[in-house]
Design a protein around this motif. Structure first.
Motif, PDB file in Angstrom:
ATOM      1  N   ILE A 233       0.864  -1.179   0.000  1.00  0.00           N
ATOM      2  CA  ILE A 233       0.000   0.000   0.000  1.00  0.00           C
ATOM      3  C   ILE A 233       0.901   1.230   0.000  1.00  0.00           C
ATOM      4  N   ASP A 234       0.482   2.267  -0.714  1.00  0.00           N
ATOM      5  CA  ASP A 234       1.231   3.521  -0.747  1.00  0.00           C
ATOM      6  C   ASP A 234       1.409   4.047   0.676  1.00  0.00           C
ATOM      7  N   ALA A 235       2.604   4.483   1.007  1.00  0.00           N
ATOM      8  CA  ALA A 235       2.918   4.881   2.380  1.00  0.00           C
ATOM      9  C   ALA A 235       2.120   6.095   2.830  1.00  0.00           C
ATOM     10  N   ARG A 236       1.683   6.944   1.903  1.00  0.00           N
ATOM     11  CA  ARG A 236       0.887   8.115   2.290  1.00  0.00           C
ATOM     12  C   ARG A 236      -0.466   7.721   2.852  1.00  0.00           C
ATOM     13  N   ALA A 237      -0.923   6.509   2.595  1.00  0.00           N
ATOM     14  CA  ALA A 237      -2.202   6.057   3.127  1.00  0.00           C
ATOM     15  C   ALA A 237      -2.131   5.816   4.630  1.00  0.00           C
ATOM     16  N   PHE A 238      -0.943   5.707   5.184  1.00  0.00           N
ATOM     17  CA  PHE A 238      -0.796   5.425   6.602  1.00  0.00           C
ATOM     18  C   PHE A 238      -0.736   6.688   7.460  1.00  0.00           C
ATOM     19  N   PHE A 239      -0.911   7.865   6.862  1.00  0.00           N
ATOM     20  CA  PHE A 239      -0.901   9.104   7.637  1.00  0.00           C
ATOM     21  C   PHE A 239      -2.031   9.190   8.663  1.00  0.00           C
ATOM     22  N   PRO A 240      -3.204   8.584   8.444  1.00  0.00           N
ATOM     23  CA  PRO A 240      -4.213   8.621   9.521  1.00  0.00           C
ATOM     24  C   PRO A 240      -3.747   7.963  10.814  1.00  0.00           C
ATOM     25  N   LEU A 241      -2.755   7.110  10.764  1.00  0.00           N
ATOM     26  CA  LEU A 241      -2.234   6.521  12.001  1.00  0.00           C
ATOM     27  C   LEU A 241      -1.546   7.567  12.873  1.00  0.00           C
ATOM     28  N   ILE A 242      -1.057   8.646  12.266  1.00  0.00           N
ATOM     29  CA  ILE A 242      -0.456   9.724  13.050  1.00  0.00           C
ATOM     30  C   ILE A 242      -1.517  10.384  13.921  1.00  0.00           C
TER      31      ILE A 242
ATOM     32  N   PHE B 184      -8.441   4.536  16.130  1.00  0.00           N
ATOM     33  CA  PHE B 184      -7.700   3.468  15.452  1.00  0.00           C
ATOM     34  C   PHE B 184      -8.565   2.810  14.383  1.00  0.00           C
ATOM     35  N   ILE B 185      -9.836   2.590  14.700  1.00  0.00           N
ATOM     36  CA  ILE B 185     -10.743   1.984  13.719  1.00  0.00           C
ATOM     37  C   ILE B 185     -10.951   2.932  12.544  1.00  0.00           C
ATOM     38  N   LEU B 186     -11.106   4.224  12.816  1.00  0.00           N
ATOM     39  CA  LEU B 186     -11.257   5.207  11.747  1.00  0.00           C
ATOM     40  C   LEU B 186     -10.016   5.262  10.859  1.00  0.00           C
ATOM     41  N   ALA B 187      -8.833   5.191  11.453  1.00  0.00           N
ATOM     42  CA  ALA B 187      -7.595   5.170  10.668  1.00  0.00           C
ATOM     43  C   ALA B 187      -7.517   3.897   9.825  1.00  0.00           C
ATOM     44  N   GLY B 188      -7.929   2.774  10.391  1.00  0.00           N
ATOM     45  CA  GLY B 188      -7.939   1.521   9.632  1.00  0.00           C
ATOM     46  C   GLY B 188      -8.892   1.566   8.455  1.00  0.00           C
ATOM     47  N   VAL B 189     -10.064   2.161   8.661  1.00  0.00           N
ATOM     48  CA  VAL B 189     -11.027   2.301   7.565  1.00  0.00           C
ATOM     49  C   VAL B 189     -10.470   3.214   6.480  1.00  0.00           C
ATOM     50  N   ALA B 190      -9.790   4.295   6.891  1.00  0.00           N
ATOM     51  CA  ALA B 190      -9.192   5.202   5.907  1.00  0.00           C
ATOM     52  C   ALA B 190      -8.099   4.497   5.110  1.00  0.00           C
TER      53      ALA B 190
ATOM     54  N   PHE C   8      -7.853   1.286   4.557  1.00  0.00           N
ATOM     55  CA  PHE C   8      -8.525   0.324   3.677  1.00  0.00           C
ATOM     56  C   PHE C   8      -9.174   1.034   2.494  1.00  0.00           C
ATOM     57  N   GLY C   9      -9.727   2.222   2.725  1.00  0.00           N
ATOM     58  CA  GLY C   9     -10.310   3.001   1.636  1.00  0.00           C
ATOM     59  C   GLY C   9      -9.263   3.414   0.612  1.00  0.00           C
ATOM     60  N   PHE C  10      -8.090   3.867   1.099  1.00  0.00           N
ATOM     61  CA  PHE C  10      -7.005   4.213   0.184  1.00  0.00           C
ATOM     62  C   PHE C  10      -6.523   2.984  -0.587  1.00  0.00           C
ATOM     63  N   PHE C  11      -6.511   1.831   0.072  1.00  0.00           N
ATOM     64  CA  PHE C  11      -6.113   0.587  -0.589  1.00  0.00           C
ATOM     65  C   PHE C  11      -7.088   0.239  -1.716  1.00  0.00           C
ATOM     66  N   LEU C  12      -8.380   0.361  -1.440  1.00  0.00           N
ATOM     67  CA  LEU C  12      -9.372   0.063  -2.474  1.00  0.00           C
ATOM     68  C   LEU C  12      -9.301   1.048  -3.635  1.00  0.00           C
ATOM     69  N   MET C  13      -9.077   2.337  -3.305  1.00  0.00           N
ATOM     70  CA  MET C  13      -8.942   3.329  -4.372  1.00  0.00           C
ATOM     71  C   MET C  13      -7.761   3.005  -5.269  1.00  0.00           C
ATOM     72  N   GLU C  14      -6.662   2.591  -4.656  1.00  0.00           N
ATOM     73  CA  GLU C  14      -5.470   2.288  -5.450  1.00  0.00           C
ATOM     74  C   GLU C  14      -5.682   1.055  -6.320  1.00  0.00           C
ATOM     75  N   LYS C  15      -6.425   0.078  -5.824  1.00  0.00           N
ATOM     76  CA  LYS C  15      -6.709  -1.110  -6.628  1.00  0.00           C
ATOM     77  C   LYS C  15      -7.614  -0.775  -7.815  1.00  0.00           C
ATOM     78  N   LYS C  16      -8.463   0.239  -7.676  1.00  0.00           N
ATOM     79  CA  LYS C  16      -9.322   0.674  -8.776  1.00  0.00           C
ATOM     80  C   LYS C  16      -8.589   1.578  -9.758  1.00  0.00           C
ATOM     81  N   GLY C  17      -7.366   2.005  -9.414  1.00  0.00           N
ATOM     82  CA  GLY C  17      -6.588   2.837 -10.320  1.00  0.00           C
ATOM     83  C   GLY C  17      -6.569   4.308  -9.955  1.00  0.00           C
ATOM     84  N   TYR C  18      -7.154   4.656  -8.824  1.00  0.00           N
ATOM     85  CA  TYR C  18      -7.169   6.040  -8.374  1.00  0.00           C
ATOM     86  C   TYR C  18      -6.121   6.245  -7.288  1.00  0.00           C
ATOM     87  N   THR C  19      -5.471   7.389  -7.341  1.00  0.00           N
ATOM     88  CA  THR C  19      -4.698   7.841  -6.200  1.00  0.00           C
ATOM     89  C   THR C  19      -5.476   9.003  -5.599  1.00  0.00           C
ATOM     90  N   LEU C  20      -4.998   9.542  -4.508  1.00  0.00           N
ATOM     91  CA  LEU C  20      -5.713  10.647  -3.886  1.00  0.00           C
ATOM     92  C   LEU C  20      -5.751  11.856  -4.814  1.00  0.00           C
TER      93      LEU C  20
END
Length: 86
Positions: A20-29, A40-46, A48-60
Motif C-alpha cells: 500500500i502507498d505509504a501516504r495512506a498510513f498518515f491517519p495513524l499519526i 484506530f478503527i477510523l484510521a484503519g477504515v481510511a 482500507f479506503g485508500f487501498f481500495l482506491m489504489e486497486k481501482k486505479g485512483y490515487t488521492l
C-alpha cells in the motif's frame, strides 16, 4: 555492452508498506495523538479506503482531480462568467 544499474534507479518510486502507498498510513499519526479505539478503527477504515482506491486505479490526487472536474462541469469556457453576463 552491459548496461550499468545505479542505486538511483528506484529513487523516484513511492514508498510502499505491505503493498500500500505509504501516504495512506498518515491517519495513524492522528491515532498517535488521540489513542482511542474509535480513532484506530477510523484510521484503519481510511487505510482500507485508500487501498481500495489504489486497486481501482485512483490515487488521492487523481480522485481530487476527478472530483474537481465533476464540480466544474463538462464545459470549460475560455472567458470568465462576467464577460458573458454583460
Amino acid at each position: 555492452m552491459k548496461m550499468r544499474t545505479t542505486i538511483w534507479r528506484d529513487a523516484s518510486l513511492m514508498l510502499r508498506i505491505l503493498g500500500i502507498d505509504a501516504r495512506a498510513f498518515f491517519p495513524l499519526i492522528v491515532w498517535l495523538y488521540h489513542p482511542r479505539l474509535w480513532t484506530f478503527i477510523l484510521a484503519g477504515v481510511a487505510i482500507f479506503g485508500f487501498f481500495l482506491m489504489e486497486k481501482k486505479g485512483y490515487t488521492l490526487f487523481v480522485l481530487l482531480r476527478a472530483l474537481r472536474h465533476r464540480l466544474r462541469g463538462p464545459i470549460v469556457y475560455g472567458r470568465a462568467w462576467w464577460h458573458y453576463k454583460r
